[in-house]
Write a protein that holds these residues in place. Structure first.
Motif, PDB file in Angstrom:
ATOM      1  N   MET A   1      73.659   9.115  47.461  1.00 41.55           N
ATOM      2  CA  MET A   1      73.367   9.918  46.289  1.00 41.55           C
ATOM      3  C   MET A   1      73.958  11.303  46.516  1.00 41.55           C
ATOM      4  SD  MET A   1      69.711  10.685  44.377  1.00 41.55           S
ATOM      5  CE  MET A   1      68.802  11.010  45.863  1.00 41.55           C
ATOM      6  N   ILE A   2      74.536  11.851  45.438  1.00 39.85           N
ATOM      7  CA  ILE A   2      75.152  13.169  45.490  1.00 39.85           C
ATOM      8  C   ILE A   2      74.361  14.120  44.598  1.00 39.85           C
ATOM      9  CG2 ILE A   2      77.275  14.505  45.130  1.00 39.85           C
ATOM     10  CD1 ILE A   2      77.559  12.198  47.184  1.00 39.85           C
ATOM     11  N   ALA A   3      74.036  15.294  45.112  1.00 40.98           N
ATOM     12  CA  ALA A   3      73.398  16.344  44.329  1.00 40.98           C
ATOM     13  C   ALA A   3      74.473  17.338  43.900  1.00 40.98           C
ATOM     14  CB  ALA A   3      72.329  17.058  45.152  1.00 40.98           C
ATOM     15  N   ARG A   4      74.448  17.700  42.630  1.00 41.92           N
ATOM     16  CA  ARG A   4      75.388  18.667  42.054  1.00 41.92           C
ATOM     17  C   ARG A   4      74.565  19.895  41.670  1.00 41.92           C
ATOM     18  NH1 ARG A   4      80.412  18.589  39.053  1.00 41.92           N
ATOM     19  NH2 ARG A   4      80.293  19.947  37.212  1.00 41.92           N
ATOM     20  N   LEU A   5      74.807  21.029  42.356  1.00 45.44           N
ATOM     21  CA  LEU A   5      74.007  22.234  42.175  1.00 45.44           C
ATOM     22  C   LEU A   5      74.788  23.297  41.415  1.00 45.44           C
ATOM     23  CD1 LEU A   5      73.432  20.981  45.223  1.00 45.44           C
ATOM     24  CD2 LEU A   5      71.731  22.776  45.173  1.00 45.44           C
ATOM     25  N   THR A  56      71.688  18.145  39.447  1.00 43.89           N
ATOM     26  CA  THR A  56      71.796  16.799  38.889  1.00 43.89           C
ATOM     27  C   THR A  56      72.116  15.857  40.034  1.00 43.89           C
ATOM     28  OG1 THR A  56      74.119  17.202  38.286  1.00 43.89           O
ATOM     29  CG2 THR A  56      72.452  17.506  36.560  1.00 43.89           C
ATOM     30  N   TYR A  57      71.690  14.611  39.881  1.00 45.66           N
ATOM     31  CA  TYR A  57      71.840  13.618  40.942  1.00 45.66           C
ATOM     32  C   TYR A  57      72.683  12.461  40.418  1.00 45.66           C
ATOM     33  CZ  TYR A  57      68.111  16.385  42.919  1.00 45.66           C
ATOM     34  OH  TYR A  57      67.374  17.441  43.407  1.00 45.66           O
ATOM     35  N   TRP A  58      73.634  12.025  41.263  1.00 44.90           N
ATOM     36  CA  TRP A  58      74.639  11.052  40.861  1.00 44.90           C
ATOM     37  C   TRP A  58      74.787   9.975  41.919  1.00 44.90           C
ATOM     38  CZ3 TRP A  58      76.833  11.913  36.101  1.00 44.90           C
ATOM     39  CH2 TRP A  58      76.583  13.168  35.542  1.00 44.90           C
ATOM     40  N   LYS A  59      75.172   8.774  41.480  1.00 47.42           N
ATOM     41  CA  LYS A  59      75.415   7.666  42.411  1.00 47.42           C
ATOM     42  C   LYS A  59      76.626   7.904  43.282  1.00 47.42           C
ATOM     43  CE  LYS A  59      73.445   3.655  40.153  1.00 47.42           C
ATOM     44  NZ  LYS A  59      73.731   2.364  39.530  1.00 47.42           N
ATOM     45  N   SER A  60      77.668   8.552  42.729  1.00 47.25           N
ATOM     46  CA  SER A  60      78.928   8.667  43.460  1.00 47.25           C
ATOM     47  C   SER A  60      79.765   9.824  42.928  1.00 47.25           C
ATOM     48  CB  SER A  60      79.738   7.369  43.294  1.00 47.25           C
ATOM     49  OG  SER A  60      80.133   7.227  41.938  1.00 47.25           O
ATOM     50  N   GLU A  96      75.597  15.732  49.781  1.00 46.96           N
ATOM     51  CA  GLU A  96      75.047  14.390  49.928  1.00 46.96           C
ATOM     52  C   GLU A  96      73.551  14.513  50.183  1.00 46.96           C
ATOM     53  OE1 GLU A  96      75.393  10.451  52.764  1.00 46.96           O
ATOM     54  OE2 GLU A  96      76.950  11.974  52.879  1.00 46.96           O
ATOM     55  N   VAL A  97      72.767  13.776  49.446  1.00 48.52           N
ATOM     56  CA  VAL A  97      71.324  13.778  49.644  1.00 48.52           C
ATOM     57  C   VAL A  97      71.038  12.849  50.814  1.00 48.52           C
ATOM     58  CG1 VAL A  97      69.074  13.258  48.641  1.00 48.52           C
ATOM     59  CG2 VAL A  97      70.899  14.247  47.218  1.00 48.52           C
ATOM     60  N   THR A  98      70.570  13.420  51.892  1.00 47.48           N
ATOM     61  CA  THR A  98      70.299  12.620  53.082  1.00 47.48           C
ATOM     62  C   THR A  98      68.822  12.255  53.207  1.00 47.48           C
ATOM     63  OG1 THR A  98      70.198  14.651  54.388  1.00 47.48           O
ATOM     64  CG2 THR A  98      72.287  13.476  54.351  1.00 47.48           C
ATOM     65  N   PHE A  99      67.974  12.934  52.426  1.00 47.71           N
ATOM     66  CA  PHE A  99      66.556  12.593  52.389  1.00 47.71           C
ATOM     67  C   PHE A  99      65.970  13.112  51.086  1.00 47.71           C
ATOM     68  CE2 PHE A  99      62.070  13.535  52.953  1.00 47.71           C
ATOM     69  CZ  PHE A  99      61.597  12.324  53.429  1.00 47.71           C
TER      70      PHE A  99
END
Length: 108
Positions: A1-5, A56-60, A96-99
């Motif tokens: 999961m990718i976080a976009r800030l 926002t959170y994204w699959k890729s 990258e969201v690691t947790f």
């Protein structure tokens, strides 16, 4: 999961209008995109303004590219949103969201 800030500032008078815009316009647009997983909007008062942090959170990265275009680090800000802000980031940060753990959050 990718976080976009992405962050911005607005006036106290326009902060509720921006939040309404995000909930009514931005959120509905994001929900229609493949690979969009969710979003958070955080605010805090600062002297004479309100700071806004949108994640926002994204699959890729491919999903982000479909949303943001070839230069996926360019902020996507509509003219309607920009009119409610005093300044905003032109570029975003991806991590990258690691947790992540939100077991008690269901909405709101």
């Amino acid at each position: 999961m990718i976080a976009r800030l992405w962050s911005a500032h607005t006036t106290p008078a326009f902060s509720e209008a921006y939040l309404h815009h995000f909930e009514q316009v931005v959120q509905s647009q994001l929900h229609r995109l493949d690979g969009f997983l969710g979003a958070t909007v955080c605010t805090r008062p600062v002297p004479g303004a309100v700071e806004i942090l949108v994640t926002t959170y994204w699959k890729s990265f491919a999903a982000i590219g479909a949303f943001a275009g070839a230069d996926r680090e360019t902020a996507v800000v509509s003219a309607e949103a920009a009119a409610l802000l005093t300044d905003f980031d032109k570029r975003v940060l991806h991590c990258e969201v690691t947790f992540a753990d939100f077991p008690k959050i269901t909405s709101g």
